[in-house]
Design a protein around this motif. Structure first.
Motif, PDB file in Angstrom:
ATOM      1  N   TYR A   1      34.408 -21.465  40.280  1.00 20.52           N
ATOM      2  CA  TYR A   1      33.520 -21.429  39.115  1.00 20.52           C
ATOM      3  C   TYR A   1      32.142 -20.841  39.422  1.00 20.52           C
TER       4      TYR A   1
ATOM      5  N   GLU B   1      30.903 -17.632  37.510  1.00 20.43           N
ATOM      6  CA  GLU B   1      30.740 -17.946  36.081  1.00 20.43           C
ATOM      7  C   GLU B   1      29.483 -18.777  35.852  1.00 20.43           C
ATOM      8  N   LEU B   2      29.263 -19.779  36.701  1.00 18.19           N
ATOM      9  CA  LEU B   2      28.089 -20.638  36.558  1.00 18.19           C
ATOM     10  C   LEU B   2      26.797 -19.864  36.829  1.00 18.19           C
ATOM     11  N   GLN B   3      26.850 -18.901  37.738  1.00 14.97           N
ATOM     12  CA  GLN B   3      25.674 -18.068  38.017  1.00 14.97           C
ATOM     13  C   GLN B   3      25.250 -17.315  36.754  1.00 14.97           C
TER      14      GLN B   3
ATOM     15  N   GLU C   1      25.660 -18.196  33.751  1.00 19.69           N
ATOM     16  CA  GLU C   1      25.228 -19.101  32.681  1.00 19.69           C
ATOM     17  C   GLU C   1      23.922 -19.825  32.997  1.00 19.69           C
TER      18      GLU C   1
ATOM     19  N   TYR D   1      22.848 -29.428  36.687  1.00 18.83           N
ATOM     20  CA  TYR D   1      23.239 -28.446  35.669  1.00 18.83           C
ATOM     21  C   TYR D   1      24.728 -28.120  35.801  1.00 18.83           C
ATOM     22  N   MET D   2      25.194 -27.940  37.043  1.00 18.47           N
ATOM     23  CA  MET D   2      26.607 -27.620  37.272  1.00 18.47           C
ATOM     24  C   MET D   2      27.522 -28.754  36.835  1.00 18.47           C
TER      25      MET D   2
ATOM     26  N   GLN E   1      27.884 -28.623  33.107  1.00 17.74           N
ATOM     27  CA  GLN E   1      28.698 -27.500  32.675  1.00 17.74           C
ATOM     28  C   GLN E   1      30.183 -27.723  32.973  1.00 17.74           C
ATOM     29  N   LEU E   2      30.471 -28.254  34.166  1.00 15.38           N
ATOM     30  CA  LEU E   2      31.867 -28.455  34.560  1.00 15.38           C
ATOM     31  C   LEU E   2      32.518 -29.598  33.789  1.00 15.38           C
TER      32      LEU E   2
ATOM     33  N   LYS F   1      33.500 -28.030  30.561  1.00 18.81           N
ATOM     34  CA  LYS F   1      34.644 -27.136  30.732  1.00 18.81           C
ATOM     35  C   LYS F   1      35.935 -27.895  31.055  1.00 18.81           C
TER      36      LYS F   1
END
Length: 577
Positions: free
Chosen positions: A297, A300-302, A304, A442-443, A446-447, A450
């Motif tokens: 991930y 993708e996280l970078q 966002e 933050y991650m 987000q995860l 998702k």
């Protein structure tokens, strides 16, 4: 004899009787010794029989009496039953090499010989505290001197001459001036010069390299054997990048070792020089399998990240991996003061961009900290209705994603100021730790959204993180992690991310915490991308402080006898090797 008499009289202030004895028995020898002294040597100590002078031993400064019990000793062990005889032999050798890293770090941290210094401390408890701190400075209390007869810790440790000023250094034209693997010294004319680690510590380094080469002969895994050989060569040549790439290629071996000059936290003057350390590790295969899925991930996280595009244009390496380990030996910098519970390496920016990093979660050390420190802090400072949200799942994940988040963001400034590490100098480490903490949260958010994280809820991760701030703030201002936590605590307070009631208990405000995480992420990434040294300096000066209220709350933790950190009973005997 007259020359010797004048020298000895001025330097040792001997009595007439002592001098008469000295002339009759040892004058010629003493004079010869005096003439052979250099600026970096210590005069030979005369015996009681010739001087009748016994220098007073260093003693604990009274105000530090209540600091001697801030570490809780835990046994560092692991299950070795699944390992072969060869693998156990490798572990034994790696511990031997790690002990050399430990001795090298002592030399980088403190000028006095380790055994001489420790043996001069008569009180066993004080001696142990000095051993934990690798010198006479309390590492979890702003590096304050806790022993008499000792000076304030130099910001540059032993990496730079004691009498060197920043102005002198910055005006000097030197090769490897900001090099990771050299010290700054003076030549015979007093001018600044660099000395490579491989030259400065040649005896110790050659012994450690030979041990790694021997360990490679017992290694069952070819990639691991190759890494050990390349790391041995790196120690001898001060060229570590190739061995870092080899370490990234090593995927399957159940044993691992991180060894050499790694982190630059000990250099608080510029943050340039790397300190020696070591970890000897055993992979937890079942936990590692659970973590492997998160690395995919990263790209993708970078994209966002809550920051303008130019600050996230770099693409993190996709070859990064996450693994859980039991650590069985700490040596050097990793063992000084606060103990690391997760690792994100290599630090080399080129390796990170091409290959990513490896994130190693030190599960047994992490569990020890959670049980002995986090849970008691929660009972003391978090409101009762949110205490159930402080979980080991949250603690493990927050720590893990902190390490993952080191790979996000930006490594090189956008305005030709070089790398972020070079441009932000002594503030680089603290800001990077702050970035990793905040982007880790933050991650997680987000995860969770998702569906990539199936365990726990956001309230657990936020509340556990809040309790973790109190744990890390206690590391003090001299720690990059502690300083980062102070900045974040004050920023969160300003944004209303938490509140404190009349009983001194804290409550997390979920919505405001989310908003504060995003805005602080943007601030830190912008400062890094701009290489804004002055902006970071202002941030640390204004928010890297502990308020009177927080000081009182931390005192409550001390009054409750909650340890600040852990210390290890470790080694071959503990492991049965």
């Amino acid at each position: 004899l007259l020359e010797c008499y004048m020298t000895m009289q001025n330097s040792k202030k001997l009595t007439k009787i002592t001098l008469a004895i000295l002339f009759a028995t040892t004058a010629l020898t003493a004079c010869n010794n005096e003439k052979q002294l250099t600026n970096n040597q210590t005069p030979p100590v005369a015996s009681e029989a010739t001087t009748n002078i016994t220098p007073s031993s260093p003693a604990l400064i009274p105000e530090f009496q209540n600091r001697l019990n801030i570490y809780k000793e835990v046994t560092l062990s692991a299950d070795l039953s699944h390992l072969s005889a060869n693998q156990k032999q490798v572990l034994s050798l790696l511990i031997d090499a790690s002990k050399i890293m430990d001795d090298l770090f002592w030399q980088q941290a403190f000028s006095q010989d380790k055994q001489t210094f420790l043996s001069s401390i008569k009180n066993a408890q004080v001696r142990r505290f000095a051993e934990i701190n690798y010198g006479p400075w309390d590492r979890l209390n702003g590096d304050k001197v806790f022993l008499t007869h000792n000076k304030t810790k130099a910001h540059g440790a032993e990496f730079y001459p004691e009498d060197m000023t920043k102005t002198e250094f910055e005006q000097t034209d030197l090769a490897e001036k900001d090099g990771l693997y050299s010290i700054i010294s003076r030549d015979t004319e007093g001018k600044l010069m660099t000395i490579a680690y491989s030259e400065m510590y040649s005896d110790e380094i050659n012994r450690a390299a030979a041990i790694l080469e021997k360990a490679a002969t017992f290694a069952d895994d070819k990639e691991f054997a190759n890494y050990l050989l390349m790391r041995a060569n790196a120690l001898r040549t001060d060229k570590y990048q190739a061995s870092d790439f080899a370490w990234m290629e090593m995927k399957n071996n159940p044993i691992d070792v991180v060894i050499g000059p790694i982190e630059n936290y000990e250099d608080q003057l510029y943050g340039y020089r790397a300190a020696f350390e070591a970890y000897v590790l055993i992979k937890d295969l079942s936990w590692s399998e659970k973590l492997a899925k998160y690395a995919q991930y990263l790209p993708e996280l970078q994209k966002e990240l809550p920051v303008p595009k130019k600050y996230k244009a770099e693409v993190p390496g996709s070859d990064a991996d996450l693994n859980a380990y039991d650590v069985i030996y700490y040596g050097g910098h990793s063992n000084a003061g606060s103990k690391t519970i997760a690792i994100n390496l290599p630090n080399d920016e080129q390796v990170q961009l091409e290959k990513g990093t490896r994130r190693l979660q030190l599960k047994n050390a992490m569990r020890a900290k959670f049980d002995t420190i986090m849970l008691p802090i929660t009972e003391t400072l978090i409101v009762p209705e949110q205490r159930k949200n402080v979980t080991f799942t949250g603690f493990f994940a927050n720590t893990m994603f902190h390490e993952v988040a080191h790979g996000l963001g930006i490594k090189n400034t956008l305005n030709n100021k070089g790398t972020v590490r070079q441009s932000l100098k002594e503030h680089a480490s603290a800001l990077e730790e702050g970035k990793a903490d905040i982007l880790g949260l933050y991650m997680v958010r987000q995860l969770l959204e998702k569906g990539a994280i199936a365990e726990g809820k956001l309230a657990e991760y936020y509340t556990t993180f809040m309790a973790g701030i109190f744990r890390s703030v206690r590391f003090g201002a001299s720690s990059a992690h502690g300083k980062a936590n102070m900045v974040r605590f004050n920023y969160f307070q300003e944004k209303g991310a938490f509140s404190r009631n009349k009983q001194g208990l804290y409550r997390v405000n979920m919505d405001k915490m989310t908003a504060a995480i995003d805005s602080l992420s943007e601030l830190i990434l912008t400062l890094q991308g701009n290489g804004d040294y002055q902006g970071v300096d202002n941030l640390v000066a204004s928010k890297g402080v502990i308020s009177e209220t927080l000081t009182a709350d931390l005192a409550r933790l001390e009054a409750a006898n909650i340890p600040v950190d852990i210390v290890f009973k470790q080694g071959k005997k503990v492991l049965g090797l």
